[in-house]
Design a protein around this motif. Sequence first.
Motif, mmCIF file in Angstrom:
data_model
loop_
_atom_site.group_PDB
_atom_site.id
_atom_site.type_symbol
_atom_site.label_atom_id
_atom_site.label_comp_id
_atom_site.label_asym_id
_atom_site.label_seq_id
_atom_site.Cartn_x
_atom_site.Cartn_y
_atom_site.Cartn_z
ATOM 1 N N LYS A 124 -1.649 -4.512 0.684
ATOM 2 C CA LYS A 124 -1.275 -3.616 1.772
ATOM 3 C C LYS A 124 0.142 -3.062 1.580
ATOM 4 O O LYS A 124 1.025 -3.753 1.092
ATOM 5 C CB LYS A 124 -1.336 -4.350 3.112
ATOM 6 N N ASP A 161 -4.358 5.509 5.345
ATOM 7 C CA ASP A 161 -4.892 4.391 6.130
ATOM 8 C C ASP A 161 -5.434 3.299 5.213
ATOM 9 O O ASP A 161 -5.246 2.104 5.483
ATOM 10 C CB ASP A 161 -5.978 4.898 7.081
ATOM 11 N N ASN A 175 -3.853 -0.490 4.933
ATOM 12 C CA ASN A 175 -4.699 -1.620 5.325
ATOM 13 C C ASN A 175 -5.234 -2.410 4.141
ATOM 14 O O ASN A 175 -6.002 -3.353 4.326
ATOM 15 C CB ASN A 175 -5.863 -1.124 6.185
ATOM 16 N N GLN A 210 -13.423 -1.268 8.920
ATOM 17 C CA GLN A 210 -12.103 -1.811 8.635
ATOM 18 C C GLN A 210 -11.110 -0.657 8.602
ATOM 19 O O GLN A 210 -11.446 0.465 8.246
ATOM 20 C CB GLN A 210 -12.107 -2.532 7.280
ATOM 21 N N GLY A 211 -9.916 -0.939 8.949
ATOM 22 C CA GLY A 211 -8.904 0.111 8.949
ATOM 23 C C GLY A 211 -9.017 0.992 10.171
ATOM 24 O O GLY A 211 -9.448 0.564 11.251
ATOM 25 N N THR A 253 -6.493 2.219 11.642
ATOM 26 C CA THR A 253 -5.418 1.794 12.538
ATOM 27 C C THR A 253 -4.185 2.697 12.475
ATOM 28 O O THR A 253 -3.248 2.494 13.239
ATOM 29 C CB THR A 253 -4.990 0.363 12.177
#
Length: 465
Positions: A50, A397, A401, A455-456, A458
């Motif tokens: 990350k 992103d 992540n 997932q991700g 965010t």
Amino acid sequence: MNNNRRDFLKLSGLAALGGSAKWEIKDLATSMQVEQGKQAFNMSGYAAPKIETVRIGFIGLGNRGSGAITRVNRIDGVKTVAVCDIRKEKTDAALNALGKMGIQPIVYTEKEEAWKAMCDRPDIDLIYIATPWHLHTPMAVYAMKQGKHVAVEVPAATTLEECWQLVETSEKTKKHCMMLENCCYDFFELLTLNMARQGYFGEIIHAEGAYLHDLLDHNFTQSTYYQSWRLKENLRNGNLYPTHGLGPICQLLDINRGDQMDYLVSTSTNDFSMHPRAVELAAKDPFYQQFTNKSFRGNMNTTTIRTIKGKTMMVQHDVSTPRPYSRIHLLSGTKGMAVKYPDAKISDHHHNWISAAEMAELEKKYAPPIVAKIGELAKQIGGHGGMDFMMDWRLIDCLRNGLPLDQNVYDAAAWSSIGPLSEMSVKNRSRSMNVPDFTRGSWKSNVPVDITLAQGGTTGVKAQK
């Protein structure tokens, strides 16, 4: 470089081939595909560590790069460390645009290899490349060797050797190399991909894509492309720019992730536009005299591709005849079909297209998660109607992540390889050309692109100042 690959490159570079050499190209393409050996590391599905704040250096601030620098800086968790262009007026314009956003990057300019000094910086995580085509691979390879992830404009490579350089460097360094194929993030393409994943069209058996865009005037206007680089690229004859149409349909057919392009055949018309334009302009401007004794690519190139699982694709390229813009984007399945141009239409295995009301319902029901999340905001920020911003946002992103990228180096290599392979086929009376397996067999177990945002998802977006 092994001997077979070196011999292959020598043959593929010849303008005219005689006798059995035409068949040697095909045979060497086969041996080249087999001889690559085992994969050093599988970058498909690879999740790099990350990066909380993605520190970026931009190379190329012209037609594509000038828009990218402001779009990307609307995304949270981004820091533009440096910008680079050989033309000081372009770096000055970038500084002005970024200054309005409160960003003051380091500038590299006026020297041919200033970009290398930027790539050498230890405080950059991602190099974003938007330069003329012939610079894409050298810059991407150098950047990865300096420990940087790479996002590179299309096509990522212009020769098969460059395709392999990208693959081998990415595997060795474990650095991402994403080709910035923005059309994979256009709204209808994402919609049909999501529908296909959920079985709406049944088994996809055929797909079509294209880049049909009248660029004749642009190519012959000296101010549009630096040192007329794109006009010079059109001295090659084949599908020079395949990925806008090809990328989305490769994702539909899970190419490199469950299926693989096997071989292609390619045919070009004669050139009926570019050489006459060069002669016409040369009578008034001596700059164009250098092109009057050259052969340009045919107006229309049509390339057909068969996959290992027996699916087919048709990809076209025409940038020199007067016609409305189209990427076609057609898919045909056992339960239905869809086509984007000139109007977006879907058929659900009947003889007619569904109604506008039914289309609206499908768009609502099958809205891809990325569109539901940032689609409207992307339209406001822009970049080809919003698809550029969705592409940039998704890239950042994933890096923030620690997720696999939607497009990896095998996609960059395979999609770009259609350019040189189509050239070889055209030179050799449309002989079939094998498409190298850049995954070296891992396509059989690679997982399809995740479009769920499970997932991700965010990363936020900054308000415009």
